[in-house]
Design a protein around this motif. Structure first.
Motif, short mmCIF file in Angstrom:
data_model
loop_
_atom_site.label_atom_id
_atom_site.label_comp_id
_atom_site.label_asym_id
_atom_site.label_seq_id
_atom_site.Cartn_x
_atom_site.Cartn_y
_atom_site.Cartn_z
N LEU A 28 1.55 3.22 -1.03
CA LEU A 28 2.97 2.96 -1.18
C LEU A 28 3.48 2.05 -0.05
O LEU A 28 4.26 1.12 -0.29
CB LEU A 28 3.76 4.27 -1.19
CG LEU A 28 3.56 5.16 -2.41
CD1 LEU A 28 4.28 6.50 -2.22
CD2 LEU A 28 4.06 4.48 -3.68
N SER A 29 3.03 2.32 1.18
CA SER A 29 3.46 1.52 2.33
C SER A 29 2.95 0.09 2.22
O SER A 29 3.68 -0.86 2.52
CB SER A 29 2.95 2.14 3.64
OG SER A 29 3.47 3.44 3.82
N LEU A 30 1.71 -0.06 1.77
CA LEU A 30 1.15 -1.40 1.59
C LEU A 30 1.93 -2.16 0.52
O LEU A 30 2.21 -3.36 0.67
CB LEU A 30 -0.33 -1.31 1.20
CG LEU A 30 -1.06 -2.64 0.97
CD1 LEU A 30 -1.04 -3.48 2.24
CD2 LEU A 30 -2.50 -2.38 0.52
N LEU A 31 2.27 -1.47 -0.56
CA LEU A 31 3.05 -2.09 -1.63
C LEU A 31 4.41 -2.55 -1.13
O LEU A 31 4.85 -3.67 -1.42
CB LEU A 31 3.22 -1.09 -2.78
CG LEU A 31 4.04 -1.59 -4.00
CD1 LEU A 31 3.34 -2.77 -4.65
CD2 LEU A 31 4.23 -0.46 -5.00
N VAL A 32 5.08 -1.69 -0.35
CA VAL A 32 6.39 -2.04 0.21
C VAL A 32 6.26 -3.23 1.15
O VAL A 32 7.08 -4.17 1.10
CB VAL A 32 7.00 -0.83 0.95
CG1 VAL A 32 8.24 -1.25 1.74
CG2 VAL A 32 7.38 0.27 -0.03
N TYR A 33 5.23 -3.21 2.01
CA TYR A 33 5.05 -4.30 2.97
C TYR A 33 4.77 -5.63 2.27
O TYR A 33 5.34 -6.66 2.63
CB TYR A 33 3.91 -3.96 3.93
CG TYR A 33 3.74 -4.94 5.06
CD1 TYR A 33 4.84 -5.51 5.69
CD2 TYR A 33 2.47 -5.31 5.51
CE1 TYR A 33 4.69 -6.41 6.74
CE2 TYR A 33 2.32 -6.21 6.55
CZ TYR A 33 3.43 -6.76 7.16
OH TYR A 33 3.28 -7.65 8.19
N LEU A 34 3.92 -5.60 1.25
CA LEU A 34 3.63 -6.82 0.49
C LEU A 34 4.88 -7.32 -0.22
O LEU A 34 5.11 -8.54 -0.29
CB LEU A 34 2.51 -6.55 -0.52
CG LEU A 34 1.11 -6.31 0.07
CD1 LEU A 34 0.12 -5.98 -1.04
CD2 LEU A 34 0.64 -7.53 0.87
N LEU A 35 5.67 -6.39 -0.75
CA LEU A 35 6.91 -6.77 -1.41
C LEU A 35 7.89 -7.41 -0.43
O LEU A 35 8.56 -8.40 -0.75
CB LEU A 35 7.55 -5.53 -2.06
CG LEU A 35 8.74 -5.77 -3.00
CD1 LEU A 35 8.35 -6.69 -4.14
CD2 LEU A 35 9.26 -4.44 -3.54
N ILE A 36 7.97 -6.84 0.78
CA ILE A 36 8.82 -7.42 1.83
C ILE A 36 8.38 -8.84 2.14
O ILE A 36 9.21 -9.76 2.24
CB ILE A 36 8.78 -6.55 3.10
CG1 ILE A 36 9.53 -5.24 2.88
CG2 ILE A 36 9.36 -7.29 4.30
CD1 ILE A 36 9.39 -4.25 4.03
N ILE A 37 7.08 -9.04 2.28
CA ILE A 37 6.55 -10.37 2.59
C ILE A 37 6.87 -11.35 1.47
O ILE A 37 7.36 -12.47 1.71
CB ILE A 37 5.02 -10.32 2.82
CG1 ILE A 37 4.71 -9.53 4.10
CG2 ILE A 37 4.44 -11.72 2.92
CD1 ILE A 37 3.23 -9.29 4.34
N VAL A 38 6.64 -10.95 0.23
CA VAL A 38 6.82 -11.84 -0.92
C VAL A 38 8.28 -12.25 -1.09
O VAL A 38 8.60 -13.44 -1.18
CB VAL A 38 6.28 -11.19 -2.22
CG1 VAL A 38 6.70 -12.02 -3.44
CG2 VAL A 38 4.77 -11.07 -2.16
N VAL A 39 9.19 -11.26 -1.13
CA VAL A 39 10.59 -11.58 -1.41
C VAL A 39 11.23 -12.38 -0.28
O VAL A 39 12.05 -13.29 -0.53
CB VAL A 39 11.41 -10.30 -1.69
CG1 VAL A 39 10.93 -9.62 -2.95
CG2 VAL A 39 11.40 -9.34 -0.51
#
Length: 316
Positions: A28-39
């Motif tokens: 979940l944390s990795l998903l959130v971090y990747l989403l933060i980077i992408v957006v």
């Protein structure tokens, strides 16, 4: 007492769950971090490549997104590593670097929101003077202010805390922060407390400035329909970001200062991490959805990229 301060390693609080649960947290944390980077990258690249968006308001928004990436980089890599390795150790230098990055990012977010409030004040309350006031030089100075003040204040905090003799090495948080290290001190922290008070007064002055700007903005909107439309279009995202960030910072301050012992540990962890999770995700979405120019160009850039990829795959 001579050897008390010779701690080369700190221990952070651990998530007291089974390894399988920690792996879920990791995913979940990795998903959130990747989403933060992408957006955030989408908005940054869109603003940098689109010449029509090279205006102060969008430049400051780009700076806000860059700061979001900077601050989360100080937390997520280490946190994800701890979840995988089931380790909560961090070196002294790594600990001080982490709190420098996170604190600099926190203050930079605040100074950037202050700069954005000033930009909206000039745009709405003094529209005829906007281009003569918000020149390229002024924008550069405001960007330097939004980064140099946080970096300088965080550097002083690091130096003042690093000189303290410590009687412990366990930090009651999932990441390193200044106050948690100061609480481990064996000696008086009077200078640190005075410096903290000076910083609070300084940040309160920024709050007063923001409130003053928005008081004048609202007064201008009451008098003019055009100003009201501009306020709703460009100021509401900024106001929502400011409220969101202020609440997140308030939660973290309550956690650090008072511990919230009666609150469940899981909720305490979330309150401590809220400002590292919500604002970096919230800002790009709220601005991307609300600011029409950014939304149109970001969607167009993504559409072009997807189309090009589709045709390149089809040719193969």
């Amino acid at each position: 007492m001579d050897n008390i301060s010779l701690f080369t390693v700190f221990t952070l609080s651990e998530l007291k769950d089974k390894m399988s649960v920690k792996h879920t947290y990791f995913a979940l944390s990795l998903l959130v971090y990747l989403l933060i980077i992408v957006v955030n990258l989408i908005l940054i690249v869109t603003i940098l490549l689109e010449k029509t968006l090279h205006e102060p308001m969008y430049i400051f928004l780009c700076n806000l997104c860059i700061n979001g990436l900077f601050g989360t980089a100080g937390f997520y890599p280490k946190f994800l590593s701890d979840l995988i390795s089931d380790s909560s150790f961090i070196s002294r230098s790594g600990c001080f670097l982490q709190f420098f990055v996170i604190y600099t990012s926190v203050v930079c977010e605040f100074t950037t929101l202050t700069v954005m409030a000033y930009d909206r004040y000039v745009a709405i309350c003094r529209p005829l003077d906007y281009h003569s006031i918000m020149t390229t030089r002024t924008v550069v100075y405001l960007l330097l202010f939004s980064w140099l003040l946080p970096a300088f204040s965080s550097s002083i905090a690091v130096l003042l805390t690093n000189r303290l003799s410590l009687c412990g090495s366990h930090i009651e948080k999932l990441y390193c922060d200044n106050w948690s290290i100061v609480k481990l001190s064996c000696e008086t922290t009077f200078i640190n407390n005075i410096y903290g008070l000076v910083l609070i007064i300084g940040y309160c002055s920024l709050v007063v400035f923001i409130i003053s700007s928005y008081t004048k903005l609202i007064a201008a909107c009451i008098k003019s329909t055009e100003s009201k439309a501009k306020f709703t279009h460009t100021c509401m995202p900024h106001l929502l970001s400011l409220i969101n960030f202020t609440l997140a910072l308030l939660f973290d301050t309550m956690y650090v200062r008072y511990g919230l012992k009666d609150v469940p540990q899981s909720l305490r962890n979330f309150l401590a991490l809220e400002f590292l999770i919500i604002p970096p995700l919230f800002n790009p979405f709220i601005y991307g959805l609300k600011l029409t120019e950014v939304r149109k160009r970001a969607l167009r850039a993504v559409k072009v990229k997807v189309t090009d990829h589709f045709y390149s795959v089809k040719k193969r």
